[in-house]
Design a protein around this motif. Structure first.
Motif, short mmCIF file in Angstrom:
data_model
loop_
_atom_site.label_atom_id
_atom_site.label_comp_id
_atom_site.label_asym_id
_atom_site.label_seq_id
_atom_site.Cartn_x
_atom_site.Cartn_y
_atom_site.Cartn_z
N PHE A 132 -9.88 -5.57 -9.83
CA PHE A 132 -8.61 -5.82 -10.52
C PHE A 132 -7.65 -4.65 -10.36
N VAL A 133 -8.15 -3.44 -10.50
CA VAL A 133 -7.30 -2.24 -10.37
C VAL A 133 -6.80 -2.10 -8.93
N LEU A 134 -7.66 -2.37 -7.95
CA LEU A 134 -7.24 -2.31 -6.55
C LEU A 134 -6.17 -3.35 -6.25
N ARG A 135 -6.27 -4.51 -6.86
CA ARG A 135 -5.24 -5.54 -6.67
C ARG A 135 -3.89 -5.07 -7.21
N LEU A 136 -3.91 -4.39 -8.35
CA LEU A 136 -2.65 -3.86 -8.90
C LEU A 136 -2.04 -2.82 -7.96
N GLY A 137 -2.87 -1.96 -7.39
CA GLY A 137 -2.37 -0.98 -6.42
C GLY A 137 -1.85 -1.64 -5.16
N GLY A 138 -2.53 -2.68 -4.71
CA GLY A 138 -2.08 -3.42 -3.53
C GLY A 138 -0.76 -4.13 -3.77
N PHE A 152 4.55 -12.05 1.29
CA PHE A 152 3.45 -12.99 1.12
C PHE A 152 2.18 -12.29 0.64
N ALA A 153 1.88 -11.13 1.23
CA ALA A 153 0.68 -10.39 0.82
C ALA A 153 0.77 -9.95 -0.64
N GLY A 154 1.93 -9.45 -1.02
CA GLY A 154 2.12 -9.05 -2.42
C GLY A 154 2.08 -10.24 -3.36
N GLY A 155 2.70 -11.34 -2.97
CA GLY A 155 2.65 -12.55 -3.78
C GLY A 155 1.25 -13.10 -3.93
N TYR A 156 0.49 -13.05 -2.84
CA TYR A 156 -0.91 -13.49 -2.93
C TYR A 156 -1.69 -12.62 -3.91
N LEU A 157 -1.47 -11.32 -3.85
CA LEU A 157 -2.20 -10.42 -4.76
C LEU A 157 -1.85 -10.71 -6.22
N VAL A 217 -0.80 1.56 3.43
CA VAL A 217 -1.51 1.79 2.17
C VAL A 217 -2.00 0.45 1.62
N ALA A 218 -1.16 -0.59 1.70
CA ALA A 218 -1.58 -1.93 1.27
C ALA A 218 -2.75 -2.44 2.11
#
Length: 193
Positions: free
Chosen positions: A39-45, A91-96, A176-177
């Motif tokens: 969950f934390v990694l998803r927030l960073g991504g 799209f990558a950010g929206g998916y996350l 970084v993402a």
């Protein structure tokens, strides 16, 4: 006269205990920790992917040439690669963002395999998309900084410094993402063991 009844004690010495067929489950301690890290990694991504898309989408610089009516402009929409980059990172950010509820499910139910399997498959797909967008844009940013003498492409970053700084920062943020996506895939694979 006594009215006592004598009861003989039964012995368990001759009986064998049945083997345990189901191994006891641990309470999900390390899997819950992996799910929280997911969950934390998803927030960073999310921060790095959407930051990269926003930085690239706002990269724009205008240079006046002789008069106010004749100007040179450099914007992200002048390069199809940068347009692809903005779409891919958005799209990558929206998916996350959309994957956060599934990540919460894996925290609540650490032994749920379906949600974890869905996340690992989609994380791999969007890892590929983010890496493709970042790598293609890195090639264009390299050409903008250094040019190419063989094909007579001039380096434009000596004139468009703000534009080049913005695009370079966006590409770094995209990588970084990509690192966040790689770690997410590894964490999900370890949690599926």
């Amino acid at each position: 006269m006594s009215t006592t009844i004598e009861i003989s004690e039964k012995s368990d010495a001759g009986k064998a205990k049945a083997p345990m067929l189901v191994a006891p489950r641990d309470q999900g301690g390390w899997k819950k920790g992996m799910a929280i890290m997911d969950f934390v990694l998803r927030l960073g991504g999310i921060a790095s992917a959407l930051g990269a898309a926003a930085a690239m989408a706002t990269a724009d610089q205008i240079l006046p040439f002789f008069t106010q009516f004749l100007q040179f402009e450099a914007g992200y929409d002048d390069f199809p690669t940068f347009q692809f980059f903005v779409v891919a990172m958005a799209f990558a950010g929206g998916y996350l963002v959309l994957s956060l509820p599934f990540s919460v499910v894996t925290i609540i139910r650490p032994h749920a395999v379906g949600a974890r399997l869905l996340l690992i498959v989609l994380d791999t797909v969007f890892l590929t998309l983010a890496a493709a967008g970042g790598a293609a844009s890195a090639a264009i940013v390299y050409l903008a900084h250094n040019g190419n003498d063989d094909s007579n492409w001039l380096a434009i970053c000596s004139q468009f410094t703000d534009f080049c700084q913005a695009t370079s920062g966006a590409v770094v943020s995209s990588f970084v993402a990509v690192v966040f996506f790689v770690v997410l895939v590894i964490v999900s694979a370890l949690a599926l063991q």
